[in-house]
Scaffold this active site. Structure first.
Site, mmCIF file in Angstrom:
data_model
loop_
_atom_site.group_PDB
_atom_site.id
_atom_site.type_symbol
_atom_site.label_atom_id
_atom_site.label_comp_id
_atom_site.label_asym_id
_atom_site.label_seq_id
_atom_site.Cartn_x
_atom_site.Cartn_y
_atom_site.Cartn_z
ATOM 1 N N ASP A 189 -13.018 -1.370 0.018
ATOM 2 C CA ASP A 189 -11.590 -1.504 -0.259
ATOM 3 C C ASP A 189 -11.223 -0.654 -1.467
ATOM 4 O OD1 ASP A 189 -13.115 -3.447 -1.792
ATOM 5 O OD2 ASP A 189 -11.199 -4.307 -2.450
ATOM 6 N N GLU A 221 -13.313 -6.431 -3.408
ATOM 7 C CA GLU A 221 -13.732 -6.223 -4.789
ATOM 8 C C GLU A 221 -12.553 -5.901 -5.686
ATOM 9 O OE1 GLU A 221 -15.336 -4.465 -8.447
ATOM 10 O OE2 GLU A 221 -13.921 -3.572 -7.037
#
Length: 384
Positions: free
Chosen positions: A76, A139
């Site tokens: 991500d 994250e």
């Protein structure tokens, strides 16, 4: 003794471009994990997709026995901010003058591509042990349903990881300068001072929370928390916002709030810091609430073998002795450290989260070489 075969190569540049072209803004995987899973399955990895809530995760392992070396990271990325301000479209993965531009080039699709480019050729040569990858899409977000939940799943299913390398960007200017052997803790919290609202013309009928908040903030910031340690800089408290929500000039507000963050070393703990904040708050005439957000404790790696494996690989490939550091923000290593020994090494962090995030293609190639050498060092050491 296993030896690296230089003829077995994967194109880390093309891999990084492919990963960047998936617009996987937290918590979306946007096909990025699908791509990686397909590639790893083709190479003989056993893959498990582990969705929790809206977050998708991937755990892949090659081998079923021996020591398990894990590469951990995330696919991500943060938002592209204003794409119109980018020199090249943020998800186009454009290469110009030997530099690759794109959201996630540094943080951290470049390192994920380097994981793949190092691990896949490695498993084509006989070795004893296992190699795994733990990848999340959470994250850059709340970090609740990502690595933390995957680790819980691994524990419940008796899936062991012996050591882990997180590929966060760790280097200030050039790959090889810095290895992260720990991280400071992070405590974010809100301070709420409760007063009594009233008309400014009749202050005796109200209790203004704003002066109390100002005095409290002055008190908690005037004295250093500590002087630091050999491995860590001094703990530091920063006020990040002030708000009373008052749109008029003739009303004393009912409450005043502030937000703050403490980055702290191993001399402090979340519990101890909150207790200090509450003890100071109790001395004031108005009620003060300390509302903490999810936090992380400071830690440092105590595994000399893993540090030596990574340090010697960096030195052999880059020709420099890396600085062993605990600087910077937080990462998913804060969860992994409770599961197995963990260390961090990746690309140059100078443009992470910036407009025109970029990395020199030569740095990607260097990172692959370091990861290759780390695998060689680790499995050679385990076989002796």
């Amino acid at each position: 003794m296993w030896q690296w075969c230089g003829r077995l190569k994967m194109d880390v540049i093309h891999l990084t471009q492919q990963l960047i072209q998936f617009p996987s803004i937290t918590p979306l995987e946007s096909g990025c994990l699908d791509f990686i899973e397909t590639l790893l399955k083709e190479k003989g990895f056993t893959c498990r997709r582990l969705p929790f809530g809206e977050v998708d995760n991937l755990y892949a392992r090659f081998g079923t026995s021996g020591l398990n070396f894990c590469f951990a990271g995330h696919v991500d990325v943060v938002s592209d901010i204003d794409a119109s301000q980018w020199t090249y479209p943020p998800f186009a993965a454009t290469i110009h003058d030997g530099v690759l531009y794109g959201r996630g080039a540094v943080d951290m699709k470049g390192a994920v591509a380097a994981f793949l480019a190092a691990a896949i050729p490695f498993i084509q040569t006989p070795f004893t042990g296992s190699i795994s990858l733990l990848l999340t899409t959470d994250e850059e977000g709340p970090a609740i349903n990502g690595t933390r939940k995957v680790l819980e799943w691994l524990k419940e299913n008796q899936e062991l990881i012996d050591v882990c390398l997180v590929g966060e960007p760790t280097n200030p200017l050039k790959v090889g300068e810095m290895v992260k052997i720990g991280r400071r803790g992070s405590l974010s919290f809100e301070i709420v001072v409760h007063g009594i609202a009233g008309h400014v013309a009749y202050p005796q009928l109200a209790q203004n929370p704003i002066p109390i908040l100002i005095d409290y903030l002055r008190e908690i910031t005037k004295t250093p928390l500590d002087q630091g340690t050999t491995e860590f800089s001094p703990s530091n408290l920063e006020i990040t916002s002030l708000d009373v929500g008052n749109t008029t000039s003739n009303i004393i507000p009912a409450k005043a709030t502030a937000r703050a963050n403490i980055r702290f070393n191993t001399l402090q703990s979340e519990l101890g810091l909150v207790q200090k904040l509450e003890e100071i708050a109790a001395r004031y005439p108005l009620k003060i609430d300390i509302l903490k957000c999810p936090s992380s404790e400071a830690f440092i790696s105590k595994n000399p073998e893993l540090i030596h494996v990574v340090n010697s690989a960096v030195k052999d490939v880059c020709g420099v002795e890396p600085l062993l550091s605990t600087t910077g923000g937080t990462s998913d290593a804060r969860f992994i450290k409770d599961f197995c020994p963990v260390i961090e090494f990746g690309l140059v962090n100078a443009t992470a989260h910036h407009i025109d995030e970029h990395i020199a293609v030569s740095e990607l190639e260097t990172l692959v070489a370091v990861y290759q050498k780390i695998l060689e060092n680790y499995f050679n050491a385990s076989s002796t």
